[in-house]
Scaffold this motif. Structure first.
Motif, mmCIF file in Angstrom:
data_model
loop_
_atom_site.group_PDB
_atom_site.id
_atom_site.type_symbol
_atom_site.label_atom_id
_atom_site.label_comp_id
_atom_site.label_asym_id
_atom_site.label_seq_id
_atom_site.Cartn_x
_atom_site.Cartn_y
_atom_site.Cartn_z
ATOM 1 N N UNK A 103 -14.080 -10.254 -16.821
ATOM 2 C CA UNK A 103 -13.587 -9.389 -15.745
ATOM 3 C C UNK A 103 -14.385 -8.081 -15.681
ATOM 4 N N UNK A 104 -14.748 -7.553 -16.822
ATOM 5 C CA UNK A 104 -15.568 -6.342 -16.860
ATOM 6 C C UNK A 104 -16.927 -6.624 -16.224
ATOM 7 N N UNK A 105 -17.532 -7.744 -16.596
ATOM 8 C CA UNK A 105 -18.831 -8.119 -16.018
ATOM 9 C C UNK A 105 -18.739 -8.297 -14.510
ATOM 10 N N UNK A 106 -17.657 -8.880 -14.048
ATOM 11 C CA UNK A 106 -17.458 -9.101 -12.614
ATOM 12 C C UNK A 106 -17.359 -7.763 -11.887
ATOM 13 N N UNK A 107 -16.611 -6.833 -12.441
ATOM 14 C CA UNK A 107 -16.469 -5.510 -11.815
ATOM 15 C C UNK A 107 -17.779 -4.747 -11.831
ATOM 16 N N UNK A 108 -18.584 -4.953 -12.859
ATOM 17 C CA UNK A 108 -19.874 -4.266 -12.966
ATOM 18 C C UNK A 108 -20.841 -4.694 -11.870
ATOM 19 N N UNK A 109 -20.586 -5.837 -11.246
ATOM 20 C CA UNK A 109 -21.447 -6.302 -10.158
ATOM 21 C C UNK A 109 -21.290 -5.451 -8.908
ATOM 22 N N UNK A 110 -20.229 -4.657 -8.847
ATOM 23 C CA UNK A 110 -20.008 -3.777 -7.707
ATOM 24 C C UNK A 110 -19.363 -4.482 -6.536
ATOM 25 N N UNK A 111 -19.307 -3.763 -5.422
ATOM 26 C CA UNK A 111 -18.701 -4.289 -4.201
ATOM 27 C C UNK A 111 -19.671 -4.114 -3.043
ATOM 28 N N UNK A 112 -19.595 -5.023 -2.109
ATOM 29 C CA UNK A 112 -20.421 -4.913 -0.912
ATOM 30 C C UNK A 112 -19.652 -4.056 0.082
ATOM 31 N N UNK A 113 -20.320 -3.047 0.592
ATOM 32 C CA UNK A 113 -19.699 -2.151 1.570
ATOM 33 C C UNK A 113 -20.718 -1.786 2.639
ATOM 34 N N UNK A 142 -28.230 4.800 15.661
ATOM 35 C CA UNK A 142 -26.837 4.979 16.057
ATOM 36 C C UNK A 142 -26.170 3.623 16.279
ATOM 37 N N UNK A 143 -24.931 3.506 15.862
ATOM 38 C CA UNK A 143 -24.123 2.293 16.005
ATOM 39 C C UNK A 143 -24.592 1.136 15.139
ATOM 40 N N UNK A 144 -25.504 1.374 14.207
ATOM 41 C CA UNK A 144 -25.974 0.331 13.299
ATOM 42 C C UNK A 144 -25.313 0.554 11.933
ATOM 43 N N UNK A 145 -24.935 -0.537 11.289
ATOM 44 C CA UNK A 145 -24.458 -0.455 9.910
ATOM 45 C C UNK A 145 -25.258 -1.451 9.076
ATOM 46 N N UNK A 146 -25.379 -1.141 7.796
ATOM 47 C CA UNK A 146 -26.031 -2.063 6.874
ATOM 48 C C UNK A 146 -25.097 -2.270 5.697
ATOM 49 N N UNK A 147 -25.212 -3.413 5.063
ATOM 50 C CA UNK A 147 -24.382 -3.711 3.892
ATOM 51 C C UNK A 147 -25.200 -3.452 2.633
ATOM 52 N N UNK A 148 -24.572 -2.805 1.670
ATOM 53 C CA UNK A 148 -25.180 -2.546 0.375
ATOM 54 C C UNK A 148 -24.163 -2.870 -0.710
ATOM 55 N N UNK A 149 -24.646 -3.107 -1.912
ATOM 56 C CA UNK A 149 -23.754 -3.343 -3.046
ATOM 57 C C UNK A 149 -23.726 -2.062 -3.874
ATOM 58 N N UNK A 150 -22.509 -1.533 -4.059
ATOM 59 C CA UNK A 150 -22.312 -0.282 -4.784
ATOM 60 C C UNK A 150 -21.359 -0.489 -5.946
ATOM 61 N N UNK A 151 -21.505 0.369 -6.944
ATOM 62 C CA UNK A 151 -20.548 0.334 -8.049
ATOM 63 C C UNK A 151 -19.983 1.731 -8.237
#
Length: 141
Positions: A14-24, A31-40
């Motif tokens: 579970x710790x390893x899974x959380x360390x992978x971060x979240x996609x946001x 303007x009006x563009x969004x990009x997805x990144x993985x953050x922790x």
């Protein structure tokens, strides 16, 4: 006190899974563009402590967190003068660099550097980790 019959210790997996971060999503370059990144989520303490003279706006934001007030990047930006921003830029960059998992900070720097709006979105993500502690601190023990 917690009921130990229902409480389960977090597993290494579970710790390893959380360390992978979240996609946001963060703002893109247009303007009006969004990009997805993985953050922790990160511990902001070393970043804040690395500042010799913390700008008043960051000091006020830190105090607001402990006083259970809302803190946002917009509020910080609105209260920041040019000299405070110059002192905050290196700390914001170091926080963003540590939060970014995919693409990495270096990936962006080598190809298409992040804008201030993108950095502030990631900075706000980092602050949300601190903000989420508000409810935790207010729970009775």
């Amino acid at each position: 006190m917690t009921d130990t019959k229902k409480t389960k210790v977090i597993t290494l997996e579970e710790i390893r899974e959380r360390a992978k971060g979240v996609i946001t999503e963060i703002p893109g370059w247009t303007q009006d563009e969004v990009i997805a990144v993985r953050l922790r989520a990160i511990d902001m303490t070393p970043h804040i402590l690395s500042m010799e003279n913390m700008p008043n706006v960051l000091r006020n934001a830190a105090m607001a967190v402990f006083e259970k007030d809302d803190v946002s990047s917009e509020k910080i930006a609105a209260e920041t003068d040019v000299s405070d921003m110059q002192r905050m830029l290196p700390i914001i960059d170091s926080i963003v660099k540590e939060c970014l998992i995919e693409p990495t900070w270096d990936d962006f720097q080598e190809n298409y550097p992040l804008t201030m709006m993108q950095k502030m979105a990631i900075f706000e993500f980092a602050m949300a980790g601190v903000d989420s502690l508000k409810s935790f601190r207010s729970k009775p023990r």
